[in-house]
Design an enzyme around this catalytic site. Sequence first.
Site, PDB file in Angstrom:
ATOM      1  CB  THR A 135      -0.939  -0.002   1.218  1.00 10.52           C
ATOM      2  OG1 THR A 135      -1.558  -1.289   1.331  1.00 10.52           O
ATOM      3  CG2 THR A 135      -2.033   1.052   1.075  1.00 10.52           C
TER       4      THR A 135
ATOM      5  CE1 TYR B 277       1.016  -9.079   2.120  1.00  8.59           C
ATOM      6  CE2 TYR B 277       2.720  -7.516   1.485  1.00  8.59           C
ATOM      7  CZ  TYR B 277       1.407  -7.936   1.442  1.00  8.59           C
ATOM      8  OH  TYR B 277       0.487  -7.199   0.721  1.00  8.59           O
TER       9      TYR B 277
ATOM     10  CB  VAL C 126      -1.821  -5.902   7.805  1.00  5.27           C
ATOM     11  CG1 VAL C 126      -1.053  -4.778   7.119  1.00  5.27           C
ATOM     12  CG2 VAL C 126      -0.965  -6.551   8.888  1.00  5.27           C
TER      13      VAL C 126
ATOM     14  CE  LYS D 232      -0.941  -7.411   4.468  1.00  2.00           C
ATOM     15  NZ  LYS D 232      -0.452  -6.228   3.713  1.00  2.00           N
TER      16      LYS D 232
END
Length: 290
Positions: A46, A134, A204, A162
């Site tokens: 992001t 991740y 998240v 995540k």
Amino acid sequence: MDFGSLLTAMVTPFDENNRINLERTTELIEYLLDHGTDGLIIAGTTGESPTLSFDEKLALFNHVVTVVNGRVPVVAGTGNNNTEASIRLTQEAEKIGVDAALLVTPYYNKPNQEGLYQHFKTVANETKLPIMLYNIPSRAIVRLTVETIVSLSQIDNIVSVKDSSGDLDAISSILEQVSEDFTVYSGDDSLTLPIQSIGGTGVVSVASHVIGTEMKEMIMAFEAGEVKQAAKLHRKLLPIMKALFMAPSPSPVKAALRYQQLNVGSVRLPLVPLSPFEEQNLYRLLDTYK
């Protein structure tokens, strides 16, 4: 390791020339902390990490650590598809004083599970920082299997994942096999409550830029045993969560922030801003919700 229940995957604010705007970054940090955020993920997907230079990432890490000043955990996105480069950025982030590192699965190279294991193990061995894995197969092509995540969780400083696989069965299996102090976060806003219901720690989030207070209320309702109220909030918030991914992220959330009078600038190529049609659809939905 518990970083809190609502972590925001923060956008990187840019100025009119698409350079990082640290003043706007400060404003965004304060806004997020005032609206339920328990921790910040910076220079992740992001945050447009693929288009941030090494030096820009270090400047961003330094600024955020200084502004946050220990109020919440700061997790720096330091992973990419180059193991040596990931080590170097992680070590520099550690010197700056971030609280943890987020390491994405190496994209494009397409390593097998042994390659993925060795990549994360090698980076972890070169830092004292806690590491959040991740797992995002939709962007990276490769996917961490349950077995690989469980094996990696046995490395002392790999403390969290995540998970953006959307696979609740796999996430259930991970939670069943890892130790209790290894935390699992949803990488999808819309799966926050389902993952929390099977033992996940939190999310998240991208949507927390826009509905952070409401998402925190939903998470806290579930934790308090108010399951029906949490489910009601989930259903109410779902259209916003989905709308923020109507186009490649973070274009929609940056547009939504500007609509809320938080000017975080545009996105860098190869991403493009929302079309006028997409903008109007997003703004209409935000107006309806508010």
